[in-house]
Design an enzyme around this catalytic site. Structure first.
Site, PDB file in Angstrom:
ATOM      1  N   HIS A   1       0.847  -1.196   0.000  1.00 42.91           N
ATOM      2  CA  HIS A   1       0.000   0.000   0.000  1.00 42.91           C
ATOM      3  C   HIS A   1       0.881   1.243   0.000  1.00 42.91           C
ATOM      4  O   HIS A   1       1.933   1.254   0.621  1.00 42.91           O
ATOM      5  CB  HIS A   1      -0.924   0.013   1.230  1.00 42.91           C
TER       6      HIS A   1
ATOM      7  N   ASP B   1      -7.925  -5.482  -0.503  1.00 43.91           N
ATOM      8  CA  ASP B   1      -8.337  -6.393  -1.576  1.00 43.91           C
ATOM      9  C   ASP B   1      -7.967  -7.852  -1.303  1.00 43.91           C
ATOM     10  O   ASP B   1      -8.512  -8.750  -1.928  1.00 43.91           O
ATOM     11  CB  ASP B   1      -7.713  -5.955  -2.902  1.00 43.91           C
TER      12      ASP B   1
END
Ligand code: COA
Length: 377
Positions: free
Chosen positions: A263, A314
């Protein structure tokens, strides 16, 4: 400290503050919506409450929540004309996000308030969009299966109606709760790629539909919302728990990116992934296919050991949706069904204190060239 590129440009705008915002906030491994932690909201609230919170900067009281639910119920279905035209769109061998992008763009053509920039009209347009997004995704799946449209039931939640319009039967209460939690967890995420795309479009004072279509387009990519579908495809390719470690080590050695991992902002873990990890463990067991969760855990540990990278939202949402029997390529459209709440908050915040986005590019091309006639080239 922001990474620099060629000494001047923050590549990918890493670390750049592009606007002030009061919608959601990430600090270290924490995420808050309007000051409330994601854990608190996931545990105690509903998607409708979160929607109200994101749009109004406060939790609703009972009558405010009931009014919002009524507004959603009034807007959730489709007219015969809309259904006829949506049915006419190609739906075989097309990416569902491409279909959704087109369908949302089409909805603007039926909306005679789409070009009205008064706050009241923008509020009504926002309600229509958030109410209809899940129904569009469900209708696409019905069309692909050659099945009829299922009209929503008034008085039910967005999560309930999504599953109902998708499957055509009254959904199981536990599955509705899971879907509702997924909608809460995905509803907003500060200045992510799609929210930023929506704000860039809104900053030219373009209309709400155009800004949402920009956001859908950005969410579609595998580095953003498209990653959840790719996570499940990776798990399927790996096939079983025993293969997982070697498969991932080989992929990393080949400089491949492992989808659902890493991320830009979270370096100590994504709090949404932790919540989804628990849901994935329970649901994969319940569906009789715990191997998907077990493989995911091996992947998580392997990438963490090798690169220090952790799962994002996700990663575990993939096995949650898979356990619910949802087709792989609907995972990202479901993300849009939730994130449209956040996009609409961002679009309205952008309008409320707008200045057009117009950055500069650092010139790295040639200079001083002179045009020459075709025969001399
Ligand atoms: N798998 C393997 N390596 C990864 C990785 C992943 N998923 N994510 C990042 N890395 C590595 C990069 O290869 C790079 O390594 P290097 O310095 O040795 O070249 C380093 O970590 C930094 O990655 P970078 O791509 O510059 O990070 P970013 O901040 O630009 O990108 C993401 C962030 C989320 C786009 C990126 O982590 C990614 O592509 N993840 C997979 C897609 C995904 O899950 N997207 C959903 C995001 S919510």
């Amino acid at each position: 400290m922001a990474q620099t590129y060629d000494g001047a440009v923050n590549k990918g705008l890493e670390g750049v503050i592009a606007c002030t915002t009061e919608i959601s906030y990430i600090i270290d491994a924490n995420l808050t919506y309007r000051g409330y932690t994601i854990e608190d909201l996931a545990e105690n609230s509903s998607f409708e409450e979160v929607l109200y919170l994101l749009w109004n900067n406060k939790l609703p009281n009972e009558s405010e929540l009931n009014e919002l639910k009524k507004d959603i119920a009034d807007n959730i279905g489709f007219t015969d004309d809309q259904l006829k035209n949506l049915k006419a769109l190609p739906n075989k061998n097309v990416h569902p996000m491409a279909w959704l992008r087109t369908a949302v763009s089409m909805l603007a053509l039926w909306d005679d308030e789409s070009q009205d920039d008064s706050p009241e009209a923008i509020n009504r347009v926002s309600l229509r969009l958030v109410a209809k997004m899940g129904g569009l995704v469900a209708y696409l799946e019905r069309l692909r299966q050659g099945k009829e449209y299922v009209a929503p039931k008034p008085g039910q939640s967005v999560a309930w109606n999504f599953l109902y319009m998708l499957n055509g039967g009254e959904p199981d209460a536990d599955m509705v709760k899971v879907m509702d939690t997924c909608l809460i967890l995905h509803a907003d995420h500060e200045l992510n790629c799609s929210a930023f795309a929506s704000r860039v479009t809104a900053s030219s004072l373009s209309d709400v539909y155009s800004a949402v279509v920009s956001a859908i387009s950005a969410l579609k990519g595998p580095l953003h919302g498209g990653a959840n579908e790719q996570v499940m495809r990776t798990l399927k390719k790996i096939g079983n728990v025993d293969n997982a470690k070697t498969w991932i080590e080989n992929a990393l050695a080949n400089k491949e990116k492992i989808m659902g991992i890493g991320h830009r902002v979270y370096k100590n873990g994504d709090p949404r992934a932790k919540i989804l990890r628990g849901m994935s463990e329970l649901l994969t067991k319940k569906s009789g296919e715990p191997q998907w969760y077990e493989m995911s855990r091996v992947i998580e540990d392997t990438v963490k050991d090798a690169k220090g990278l952790l799962p994002n939202v996700d990663f575990y949402s993939a096995t949650v949706y898979y356990s619910m029997g949802i087709p792989l390529d609907l995972y990202t459209p479901i993300f849009a069904t939730s994130r449209v709440a956040g996009w609409l908050a961002h679009i309205r915040e952008q309008y409320s204190k707008n200045r057009i986005y117009r950055p500069r590019g650092e010139w790295t091309g040639k200079s001083g060239l002179k045009w020459s006639p075709m025969t001399n080239r």
